[in-house]
Design a protein around this motif. Structure first.
Motif, PDB file in Angstrom:
ATOM      1  N   PHE A   1       0.956  -1.238   0.091  1.00  0.00           N
ATOM      2  CA  PHE A   1      -0.004   0.036   0.012  1.00  0.00           C
ATOM      3  C   PHE A   1       0.878   1.329  -0.134  1.00  0.00           C
ATOM      4  O   PHE A   1       0.391   2.219  -0.782  1.00  0.00           O
ATOM      5  N   ASN A   2       2.069   1.303   0.586  1.00  0.00           N
ATOM      6  CA  ASN A   2       2.973   2.268   0.635  1.00  0.00           C
ATOM      7  C   ASN A   2       3.254   2.895  -0.892  1.00  0.00           C
ATOM      8  O   ASN A   2       3.394   3.595  -1.270  1.00  0.00           O
ATOM      9  N   ALA A   3       3.856   1.576  -1.530  1.00  0.00           N
ATOM     10  CA  ALA A   3       4.172   1.666  -3.080  1.00  0.00           C
ATOM     11  C   ALA A   3       3.034   2.276  -3.661  1.00  0.00           C
ATOM     12  O   ALA A   3       3.134   3.008  -4.439  1.00  0.00           O
ATOM     13  N   LEU A   4       1.955   1.600  -3.508  1.00  0.00           N
ATOM     14  CA  LEU A   4       0.959   1.859  -4.458  1.00  0.00           C
ATOM     15  C   LEU A   4       0.316   3.299  -4.535  1.00  0.00           C
ATOM     16  O   LEU A   4      -0.048   4.159  -5.166  1.00  0.00           O
ATOM     17  N   ILE A   5       0.267   3.928  -2.956  1.00  0.00           N
ATOM     18  CA  ILE A   5      -0.375   5.376  -2.726  1.00  0.00           C
ATOM     19  C   ILE A   5       0.683   6.269  -3.172  1.00  0.00           C
ATOM     20  O   ILE A   5       0.395   7.191  -3.756  1.00  0.00           O
ATOM     21  N   LYS A   6       2.044   5.920  -2.963  1.00  0.00           N
ATOM     22  CA  LYS A   6       3.017   6.823  -3.556  1.00  0.00           C
ATOM     23  C   LYS A   6       3.347   6.774  -4.987  1.00  0.00           C
ATOM     24  O   LYS A   6       3.644   7.864  -5.382  1.00  0.00           O
ATOM     25  N   PHE A   7       2.831   5.726  -5.538  1.00  0.00           N
ATOM     26  CA  PHE A   7       3.024   5.657  -6.940  1.00  0.00           C
ATOM     27  C   PHE A   7       1.962   6.425  -7.556  1.00  0.00           C
ATOM     28  O   PHE A   7       2.327   7.456  -8.468  1.00  0.00           O
ATOM     29  N   PHE A   8       0.615   6.185  -7.141  1.00  0.00           N
ATOM     30  CA  PHE A   8      -0.524   7.062  -7.829  1.00  0.00           C
ATOM     31  C   PHE A   8      -0.392   8.487  -7.154  1.00  0.00           C
ATOM     32  O   PHE A   8      -1.120   9.284  -7.880  1.00  0.00           O
ATOM     33  N   GLY A   9       0.165   8.779  -6.184  1.00  0.00           N
ATOM     34  CA  GLY A   9       0.220  10.212  -5.622  1.00  0.00           C
ATOM     35  C   GLY A   9       1.459  10.843  -5.995  1.00  0.00           C
ATOM     36  O   GLY A   9       1.595  12.056  -5.512  1.00  0.00           O
ATOM     37  N   ASN A  10       2.339  10.366  -6.978  1.00  0.00           N
ATOM     38  CA  ASN A  10       3.682  10.890  -7.587  1.00  0.00           C
ATOM     39  C   ASN A  10       4.402  11.543  -6.294  1.00  0.00           C
ATOM     40  O   ASN A  10       4.756  12.695  -6.587  1.00  0.00           O
ATOM     41  N   LYS A  11       4.548  10.772  -5.475  1.00  0.00           N
ATOM     42  CA  LYS A  11       5.432  11.320  -4.258  1.00  0.00           C
ATOM     43  C   LYS A  11       6.870  10.818  -4.391  1.00  0.00           C
ATOM     44  O   LYS A  11       7.251   9.985  -5.556  1.00  0.00           O
ATOM     45  N   GLU A  12       7.831  11.415  -3.991  1.00  0.00           N
ATOM     46  CA  GLU A  12       9.278  11.000  -4.059  1.00  0.00           C
ATOM     47  C   GLU A  12       9.691   9.998  -3.321  1.00  0.00           C
ATOM     48  O   GLU A  12       9.029   9.900  -2.049  1.00  0.00           O
ATOM     49  N   PHE A  13      10.626   9.268  -3.886  1.00  0.00           N
ATOM     50  CA  PHE A  13      11.123   8.113  -3.018  1.00  0.00           C
ATOM     51  C   PHE A  13      12.163   8.370  -2.067  1.00  0.00           C
ATOM     52  O   PHE A  13      12.923   9.307  -2.063  1.00  0.00           O
ATOM     53  N   GLN A  14      11.892   8.149  -0.951  1.00  0.00           N
ATOM     54  CA  GLN A  14      12.639   8.405   0.303  1.00  0.00           C
ATOM     55  C   GLN A  14      13.076   7.379   1.211  1.00  0.00           C
ATOM     56  O   GLN A  14      13.039   6.304   0.815  1.00  0.00           O
ATOM     57  N   ALA A  15      14.044   7.674   2.202  1.00  0.00           N
ATOM     58  CA  ALA A  15      14.828   6.589   2.726  1.00  0.00           C
ATOM     59  C   ALA A  15      13.555   5.664   3.513  1.00  0.00           C
ATOM     60  O   ALA A  15      13.955   4.599   3.676  1.00  0.00           O
ATOM     61  N   VAL A  16      12.658   6.012   4.016  1.00  0.00           N
ATOM     62  CA  VAL A  16      11.676   5.262   4.905  1.00  0.00           C
ATOM     63  C   VAL A  16      10.929   4.475   3.871  1.00  0.00           C
ATOM     64  O   VAL A  16      10.418   3.338   4.249  1.00  0.00           O
ATOM     65  N   ASP A  17      10.737   4.682   2.611  1.00  0.00           N
ATOM     66  CA  ASP A  17      10.275   3.767   1.496  1.00  0.00           C
ATOM     67  C   ASP A  17      11.244   2.751   1.315  1.00  0.00           C
ATOM     68  O   ASP A  17      10.787   1.583   1.129  1.00  0.00           O
ATOM     69  N   PHE A  18      12.460   3.143   1.272  1.00  0.00           N
ATOM     70  CA  PHE A  18      13.681   2.059   1.177  1.00  0.00           C
ATOM     71  C   PHE A  18      13.503   1.073   2.109  1.00  0.00           C
ATOM     72  O   PHE A  18      13.636   0.083   1.874  1.00  0.00           O
ATOM     73  N   ARG A  19      13.410   1.481   3.310  1.00  0.00           N
ATOM     74  CA  ARG A  19      13.388   0.659   4.638  1.00  0.00           C
ATOM     75  C   ARG A  19      12.412  -0.231   4.674  1.00  0.00           C
ATOM     76  O   ARG A  19      12.104  -1.258   5.111  1.00  0.00           O
ATOM     77  N   ILE A  20      11.266   0.210   4.394  1.00  0.00           N
ATOM     78  CA  ILE A  20       9.863  -0.382   4.329  1.00  0.00           C
ATOM     79  C   ILE A  20      10.203  -1.678   3.670  1.00  0.00           C
ATOM     80  O   ILE A  20       9.790  -2.862   3.878  1.00  0.00           O
ATOM     81  N   SER A  21      10.478  -1.430   2.084  1.00  0.00           N
ATOM     82  CA  SER A  21      10.599  -2.508   1.109  1.00  0.00           C
ATOM     83  C   SER A  21      11.807  -3.401   1.610  1.00  0.00           C
ATOM     84  O   SER A  21      11.799  -4.707   1.409  1.00  0.00           O
ATOM     85  N   LEU A  22      12.825  -2.856   2.083  1.00  0.00           N
ATOM     86  CA  LEU A  22      13.920  -3.812   2.604  1.00  0.00           C
ATOM     87  C   LEU A  22      13.492  -4.745   3.577  1.00  0.00           C
ATOM     88  O   LEU A  22      13.551  -6.029   3.773  1.00  0.00           O
ATOM     89  N   PHE A  23      12.707  -4.053   4.624  1.00  0.00           N
ATOM     90  CA  PHE A  23      12.334  -5.004   5.697  1.00  0.00           C
ATOM     91  C   PHE A  23      11.383  -6.089   5.420  1.00  0.00           C
ATOM     92  O   PHE A  23      11.385  -7.104   6.064  1.00  0.00           O
ATOM     93  N   THR A  24      10.634  -5.713   4.747  1.00  0.00           N
ATOM     94  CA  THR A  24       9.560  -6.460   4.111  1.00  0.00           C
ATOM     95  C   THR A  24      10.340  -7.888   3.260  1.00  0.00           C
ATOM     96  O   THR A  24      10.007  -8.863   3.504  1.00  0.00           O
ATOM     97  N   LEU A  25      11.367  -7.416   2.399  1.00  0.00           N
ATOM     98  CA  LEU A  25      11.976  -8.477   2.023  1.00  0.00           C
ATOM     99  C   LEU A  25      12.834  -9.400   3.032  1.00  0.00           C
ATOM    100  O   LEU A  25      12.788 -10.495   2.890  1.00  0.00           O
ATOM    101  N   ILE A  26      13.318  -8.918   3.927  1.00  0.00           N
ATOM    102  CA  ILE A  26      13.984  -9.533   4.883  1.00  0.00           C
ATOM    103  C   ILE A  26      13.024 -10.263   5.690  1.00  0.00           C
ATOM    104  O   ILE A  26      13.278 -11.594   5.806  1.00  0.00           O
ATOM    105  N   VAL A  27      11.927  -9.909   6.193  1.00  0.00           N
ATOM    106  CA  VAL A  27      11.139 -10.778   6.850  1.00  0.00           C
ATOM    107  C   VAL A  27      10.395 -11.990   6.209  1.00  0.00           C
ATOM    108  O   VAL A  27      10.205 -13.030   6.517  1.00  0.00           O
ATOM    109  N   THR A  28      10.180 -11.707   5.006  1.00  0.00           N
ATOM    110  CA  THR A  28       9.392 -12.717   4.033  1.00  0.00           C
ATOM    111  C   THR A  28      10.894 -13.774   3.645  1.00  0.00           C
ATOM    112  O   THR A  28      10.256 -15.107   3.547  1.00  0.00           O
TER     113      THR A  28
END
Length: 146
Positions: free
Chosen positions: A25-52
């Motif tokens: 949802f973070n990626a979808l909301i920011k994709f459709f909202g034309n937001k800038e990719f920030q460090a928090v987005d990187f951390r969320i995606s990385l942590f998701t990768l790690i836990v999976t």
């Protein structure tokens, strides 16, 4: 050992689902909202990768120690499995591996993109596929029975 691994796999799954939903949802909301990719987005995606990936490793250990995984196929053959046994021994592990593969591909592809929109696009596509795969093969009957 089986009981400990089963408990760990079951409880870790809640974290996995929360993180994959959050990252998707973070990626979808920011994709459709034309937001800038920030460090928090990187951390969320990385942590998701790690836990999976941790869930995958725990699941593989469980698959080979559980009487409902590989041992069930060895004892009964593929034709001897009922639908619930097939879910636990074949579908759940196979689709789980596919989900982790899609999440890993999405994470890898997003790192190669230079701007925010394509980064969020890669995460949105692949994490959504991973989320749908995960949700499709959770043994819901077991999940809510402690």
């Amino acid at each position: 050992m089986y009981d400990i691994v089963k408990m760990l796999h079951s409880y870790w799954a809640y974290l996995v689902v929360v993180m994959v939903v959050l990252a998707t949802f973070n990626a979808l909301i920011k994709f459709f909202g034309n937001k800038e990719f920030q460090a928090v987005d990187f951390r969320i995606s990385l942590f998701t990768l790690i836990v999976t990936h941790i869930q995958l490793l725990i699941g593989l250990v469980l698959y080979f120690t559980s009487p409902f995984g590989f041992k069930n196929i060895q004892n009964n053959g593929m034709g001897g499995l009922d639908s619930f046994s097939r879910l636990l021994a074949v579908e759940h592990p196979f689709v789980g591996i596919l989900a982790v593969v899609f999440i890993t591909i999405g994470y890898s592809k997003h790192k190669k993109k230079l701007t925010s929109k394509p980064k969020f696009k890669m995460l949105s596509i692949f994490y959504t596929i991973g989320l749908l795969l995960i949700l499709s093969r959770i043994p819901w009957n077991n999940w809510f029975n402690f």
